[in-house]
Write a protein that holds these residues in place. Structure first.
Motif, PDB file in Angstrom:
ATOM      1  N   GLY A 125     -18.274  30.754  10.953  1.00 37.39           N
ATOM      2  CA  GLY A 125     -17.485  30.787  12.188  1.00 37.39           C
ATOM      3  C   GLY A 125     -16.309  29.822  12.062  1.00 37.39           C
ATOM      4  N   GLN A 126     -15.292  30.065  12.894  1.00 35.90           N
ATOM      5  CA  GLN A 126     -14.062  29.262  12.848  1.00 35.90           C
ATOM      6  C   GLN A 126     -14.001  28.385  14.096  1.00 35.90           C
ATOM      7  OE1 GLN A 126     -10.600  31.736  12.896  1.00 35.90           O
ATOM      8  NE2 GLN A 126      -9.155  30.052  12.833  1.00 35.90           N
ATOM      9  N   GLY A 127     -14.254  27.093  13.925  1.00 40.54           N
ATOM     10  CA  GLY A 127     -14.289  26.177  15.070  1.00 40.54           C
ATOM     11  C   GLY A 127     -12.957  25.460  15.250  1.00 40.54           C
ATOM     12  N   PHE A 128     -12.036  26.105  15.926  1.00 45.91           N
ATOM     13  CA  PHE A 128     -10.729  25.502  16.200  1.00 45.91           C
ATOM     14  C   PHE A 128     -10.615  25.172  17.697  1.00 45.91           C
ATOM     15  CE2 PHE A 128      -7.724  27.026  12.551  1.00 45.91           C
ATOM     16  CZ  PHE A 128      -8.655  26.638  11.624  1.00 45.91           C
ATOM     17  N   SER A 129     -10.724  26.206  18.536  1.00 44.69           N
ATOM     18  CA  SER A 129     -10.434  26.042  19.972  1.00 44.69           C
ATOM     19  C   SER A 129     -11.432  25.126  20.665  1.00 44.69           C
ATOM     20  CB  SER A 129     -10.460  27.403  20.672  1.00 44.69           C
ATOM     21  OG  SER A 129      -9.572  28.279  20.044  1.00 44.69           O
ATOM     22  N   GLU A 130     -10.922  24.427  21.672  1.00 43.16           N
ATOM     23  CA  GLU A 130     -11.754  23.573  22.517  1.00 43.16           C
ATOM     24  C   GLU A 130     -11.392  23.868  23.971  1.00 43.16           C
ATOM     25  OE1 GLU A 130     -11.280  19.491  21.318  1.00 43.16           O
ATOM     26  OE2 GLU A 130     -11.805  19.943  19.227  1.00 43.16           O
ATOM     27  N   ALA A 133      -8.008  22.710  24.453  1.00 42.71           N
ATOM     28  CA  ALA A 133      -7.082  22.888  23.322  1.00 42.71           C
ATOM     29  C   ALA A 133      -7.203  24.297  22.763  1.00 42.71           C
ATOM     30  CB  ALA A 133      -7.369  21.852  22.234  1.00 42.71           C
ATOM     31  N   GLY A 134      -6.323  25.181  23.213  1.00 44.87           N
ATOM     32  CA  GLY A 134      -6.269  26.551  22.698  1.00 44.87           C
ATOM     33  C   GLY A 134      -4.897  26.791  22.106  1.00 44.87           C
ATOM     34  N   SER A 135      -3.950  27.186  22.961  1.00 46.09           N
ATOM     35  CA  SER A 135      -2.571  27.358  22.492  1.00 46.09           C
ATOM     36  C   SER A 135      -2.037  26.048  21.925  1.00 46.09           C
ATOM     37  CB  SER A 135      -1.672  27.807  23.652  1.00 46.09           C
ATOM     38  OG  SER A 135      -2.156  29.005  24.200  1.00 46.09           O
ATOM     39  N   ASP A 136      -2.356  24.957  22.586  1.00 44.91           N
ATOM     40  CA  ASP A 136      -1.910  23.639  22.100  1.00 44.91           C
ATOM     41  C   ASP A 136      -3.016  23.041  21.234  1.00 44.91           C
ATOM     42  OD1 ASP A 136      -0.622  21.286  21.659  1.00 44.91           O
ATOM     43  OD2 ASP A 136      -1.013  20.453  23.657  1.00 44.91           O
ATOM     44  N   ILE A 158     -15.188  25.862  21.436  1.00 45.77           N
ATOM     45  CA  ILE A 158     -15.482  26.988  22.338  1.00 45.77           C
ATOM     46  C   ILE A 158     -14.821  28.258  21.789  1.00 45.77           C
ATOM     47  CG2 ILE A 158     -13.485  26.668  23.891  1.00 45.77           C
ATOM     48  CD1 ILE A 158     -15.464  27.237  26.259  1.00 45.77           C
ATOM     49  N   TRP A 159     -15.306  29.384  22.240  1.00 46.16           N
ATOM     50  CA  TRP A 159     -14.788  30.712  21.844  1.00 46.16           C
ATOM     51  C   TRP A 159     -14.966  30.965  20.354  1.00 46.16           C
ATOM     52  CZ3 TRP A 159     -14.717  31.883  26.563  1.00 46.16           C
ATOM     53  CH2 TRP A 159     -13.946  31.222  27.526  1.00 46.16           C
ATOM     54  N   THR A 160     -16.019  30.415  19.761  1.00 44.02           N
ATOM     55  CA  THR A 160     -16.206  30.597  18.314  1.00 44.02           C
ATOM     56  C   THR A 160     -16.807  31.973  18.045  1.00 44.02           C
ATOM     57  OG1 THR A 160     -16.705  28.241  18.259  1.00 44.02           O
ATOM     58  CG2 THR A 160     -17.146  29.485  16.248  1.00 44.02           C
ATOM     59  N   SER A 161     -16.008  32.864  17.444  1.00 44.53           N
ATOM     60  CA  SER A 161     -16.506  34.215  17.164  1.00 44.53           C
ATOM     61  C   SER A 161     -17.692  34.136  16.202  1.00 44.53           C
ATOM     62  CB  SER A 161     -15.404  35.065  16.521  1.00 44.53           C
ATOM     63  OG  SER A 161     -14.363  35.281  17.429  1.00 44.53           O
ATOM     64  N   HIS A 162     -18.737  34.867  16.527  1.00 48.35           N
ATOM     65  CA  HIS A 162     -19.972  34.939  15.723  1.00 48.35           C
ATOM     66  C   HIS A 162     -20.619  33.560  15.563  1.00 48.35           C
ATOM     67  CE1 HIS A 162     -17.463  38.350  13.738  1.00 48.35           C
ATOM     68  NE2 HIS A 162     -17.798  38.628  14.987  1.00 48.35           N
ATOM     69  N   GLU A 210     -20.576  37.857  21.646  1.00 50.06           N
ATOM     70  CA  GLU A 210     -19.664  37.834  20.492  1.00 50.06           C
ATOM     71  C   GLU A 210     -19.201  36.408  20.176  1.00 50.06           C
ATOM     72  OE1 GLU A 210     -18.885  41.061  19.330  1.00 50.06           O
ATOM     73  OE2 GLU A 210     -17.827  40.169  17.636  1.00 50.06           O
ATOM     74  N   LEU A 211     -19.164  35.560  21.179  1.00 49.16           N
ATOM     75  CA  LEU A 211     -18.596  34.217  21.026  1.00 49.16           C
ATOM     76  C   LEU A 211     -19.664  33.160  21.337  1.00 49.16           C
ATOM     77  CD1 LEU A 211     -15.298  34.799  23.067  1.00 49.16           C
ATOM     78  CD2 LEU A 211     -15.700  35.254  20.659  1.00 49.16           C
ATOM     79  N   ALA A 212     -19.307  31.905  21.045  1.00 47.72           N
ATOM     80  CA  ALA A 212     -20.255  30.825  21.360  1.00 47.72           C
ATOM     81  C   ALA A 212     -19.508  29.524  21.638  1.00 47.72           C
ATOM     82  CB  ALA A 212     -21.222  30.613  20.199  1.00 47.72           C
ATOM     83  N   ARG A 361      -9.215  43.932  25.608  1.00 45.98           N
ATOM     84  CA  ARG A 361      -8.497  43.157  26.642  1.00 45.98           C
ATOM     85  C   ARG A 361      -8.131  41.778  26.099  1.00 45.98           C
ATOM     86  NH1 ARG A 361      -6.789  47.224  28.991  1.00 45.98           N
ATOM     87  NH2 ARG A 361      -7.602  48.088  27.063  1.00 45.98           N
ATOM     88  N   SER A 362      -8.867  41.315  25.093  1.00 42.81           N
ATOM     89  CA  SER A 362      -8.592  39.972  24.556  1.00 42.81           C
ATOM     90  C   SER A 362      -7.608  40.011  23.383  1.00 42.81           C
ATOM     91  CB  SER A 362      -9.898  39.305  24.107  1.00 42.81           C
ATOM     92  OG  SER A 362     -10.406  39.973  22.975  1.00 42.81           O
ATOM     93  N   ALA A 363      -7.097  41.214  23.059  1.00 46.36           N
ATOM     94  CA  ALA A 363      -6.222  41.329  21.878  1.00 46.36           C
ATOM     95  C   ALA A 363      -4.969  40.478  22.015  1.00 46.36           C
ATOM     96  CB  ALA A 363      -5.848  42.789  21.638  1.00 46.36           C
ATOM     97  N   GLY A 368      -4.269  33.315  18.989  1.00 45.72           N
ATOM     98  CA  GLY A 368      -2.923  32.919  19.458  1.00 45.72           C
ATOM     99  C   GLY A 368      -2.391  33.971  20.412  1.00 45.72           C
ATOM    100  N   SER A 369      -2.109  33.565  21.632  1.00 48.17           N
ATOM    101  CA  SER A 369      -1.775  34.545  22.680  1.00 48.17           C
ATOM    102  C   SER A 369      -0.429  35.233  22.417  1.00 48.17           C
ATOM    103  CB  SER A 369      -1.736  33.851  24.045  1.00 48.17           C
ATOM    104  OG  SER A 369      -0.555  33.087  24.149  1.00 48.17           O
ATOM    105  N   ALA A 370      -0.223  36.378  23.083  1.00 50.57           N
ATOM    106  CA  ALA A 370       1.017  37.147  22.909  1.00 50.57           C
ATOM    107  C   ALA A 370       2.235  36.323  23.314  1.00 50.57           C
ATOM    108  CB  ALA A 370       0.933  38.432  23.731  1.00 50.57           C
ATOM    109  N   GLU A 371       2.073  35.488  24.342  1.00 52.43           N
ATOM    110  CA  GLU A 371       3.200  34.649  24.779  1.00 52.43           C
ATOM    111  C   GLU A 371       3.582  33.678  23.661  1.00 52.43           C
ATOM    112  OE1 GLU A 371       0.455  35.134  26.608  1.00 52.43           O
ATOM    113  OE2 GLU A 371       1.231  36.299  28.286  1.00 52.43           O
ATOM    114  N   ILE A 372       2.554  33.099  23.037  1.00 54.17           N
ATOM    115  CA  ILE A 372       2.820  32.152  21.946  1.00 54.17           C
ATOM    116  C   ILE A 372       3.472  32.882  20.761  1.00 54.17           C
ATOM    117  CG2 ILE A 372       1.707  30.601  20.266  1.00 54.17           C
ATOM    118  CD1 ILE A 372       1.819  29.445  23.130  1.00 54.17           C
TER     119      ILE A 372
END
Ligand SMILES: Cc1cc2nc3c(=O)[nH]c(=O)nc-3n(C[C@H](O)[C@H](O)[C@H](O)COP(=O)(O)OP(=O)(O)OC[C@H]3O[C@@H](n4cnc5c(N)ncnc54)[C@H](O)[C@@H]3O)c2cc1C
Length: 390
Positions: A125-130, A133-136, A158-162, A210-212, A361-363, A368-372
């Protein structure tokens, strides 16, 4: 299996296509799963089959359990799986994101663990977001404090896929001062069963886990698990992003093309039985197909760049934006063409369409969000003037 496939992409594609046309992998065709856990576990077995035949080892270096070749081999694998009506095994999504930086910045870890990943024995799993701390991302706070030969981790992801089932977690953590932003980050691999790691699955609107959320409480991780040097985490993350944008888009486009074909086949047989489609159905199918073709054309160029060893920069945000738009169009189309079945049919097939619609819906958020993405394109590709402060 001839080693010649590593240098002959056409021969690899031809042989792979022939292998996939057989019945050996029938168990993975048109299979529906009631839970994410079940899907990942069954797809991991598919990786075992592909590994056994050598097929998913092409495109990865020999030192990491592969058989040589480059990113184009992986792109061909995903393409041919989809063309044969087979899923791209779910663990390959994060393998594409996390494998390349591990190979580049921590070859010893890659040699130790990637062979098992490729054969489906583990996934990461990829543990980046908190939570804050998501976009930033540079504001993340999960802390790793050096203590002799170890780091001690405290904090949350948070939001760690798988993340609920992953064997290992590749985490971006703060080793510098709280104010150090991107300069004070490091990348580290944590075994998910280390004492002090706890995981809480997050159910999506579809009900899939899907997430954890992942919590680290005094977790001891050997310093040998660093991916790159201490303080080099941001550079490793930027290297990783190339793959997250490029290979992920290609792989997802292959999957989306398979699903569009399956949707058309299902609707086509209903039309033969006399069902009338909405007036704009054909135009929307055509539009969806055109979007996927555009995405693939764009993504193929990006994959070729990676294969040539070139750096893929901010322009890969185009691939990400095209992918999100195409996925949303496809799954909105499935909702509208399947009609009441989409909402009410109690079948595994309908469940899958519903789950995918929710996930799409989360695409415009994940990775990284579409705005970013649009801001990156405006600032770094188009060089547009900054917005004036109001
Ligand atoms: C299905 C899914 C899977 C995911 N998997 C993973 C994973 O495996 N590992 C992982 O680490 N993370 C994962 N994520 C998290 C994902 O990377 C973040 O959700 C994303 O980066 C956005 O961060 P955020 O949720 O904190 O939203 P925020 O950053 O709080 O953004 C909220 C809204 O504000 C907008 N916004 C924020 N900043 C700006 C700005 N400067 N300019 C314009 N608009 C802005 C955003 O576009 C968004 O619309 C996943 C997310 C989803 C939905």
């Amino acid at each position: 299996m001839t080693g010649g496939f590593a240098t002959d992409l056409t021969a690899y594609r031809t042989a792979l296509r022939e292998y996939l046309s057989g019945d050996e992998l029938g168990d993975w065709r048109s299979r529906h799963y009631s839970t994410t856990e079940e899907r990942i576990a069954h797809h991991a077995l598919l990786m075992g089959e592909l590994y056994h035949g050598g097929w998913n080892r092409y495109g990865w270096p020999v030192e990491a359990g592969g058989l040589g070749g480059d990113e184009r081999h992986r792109a061909v694998l995903y393409d041919e799986l989809a063309a044969a009506g087979l899923p791209v095994p779910t663990p390959h999504l994060l393998l594409e994101t996390l494998g390349p930086p591990t190979i580049r910045f921590a070859p010893a870890l890659a040699a130790e663990y990637l062979p098992n990943y490729l054969r489906g024995g583990e996934w990461w799993g990829q543990g980046f977001s908190e939570p804050e701390a998501g976009s930033d991302l540079a504001s993340l706070r999960c802390r790793a404090r050096r203590d002799g030969d170890n780091y001690i981790l405290d904090g949350q992801k948070i939001w760690t896929s798988h993340g609920a089932t992953a064997t290992r977690l590749v985490c971006l953590v703060r080793t510098g001062s709280p104010e150090s932003r991107h300069r004070g980050l490091s990348m580290i691999m944590v075994d998910a069963d280390t004492p002090g790691v706890s995981r809480r699955p997050i159910s999506l609107a579809s009900g899939a886990n899907e997430l954890a959320e992942i919590f680290f409480d005094n977790v001891v991780v050997p310093a040998s698990r660093l991916i790159g040097e201490e303080g080099q985490g941001w550079a490793v993350a930027m290297y990783l992003l190339q793959y997250e944008r490029a290979m992920y888009a290609w792989l997802s486009a292959a999957e989306a093309s398979r699903r569009l074909r399956e949707l058309c086949a299902q609707i086509g047989s209903e039309v033969e039985e006399g069902r009338r489609l909405p007036g704009d159905a054909l135009a929307r199918i055509g539009d969806c197909h055109a979007q996927l073709v555009a995405l693939r054309a764009r993504s193929a160029a990006t994959v070729r760049k990676l294969a040539a060893g070139e750096t893929v920069g901010p322009e890969a945000s185009v691939d990400k934006v095209l992918l999100a738009t195409a996925e949303i169009a496809l799954y909105d189309l499935s909702r509208d063409l399947l009609g009441p079945d989409f909402l009410f049919a109690p079948t595994g097939a309908a469940d899958e369409w519903r789950g995918e619609w929710w996930y799409s819906r989360s695409a415009t958020i994940l990775g990284g969000s579409a705005e970013i993405q649009r801001t990156i394109l405006a600032d770094h590709v188009l060089g547009l003037p900054k917005e004036a402060a109001r």
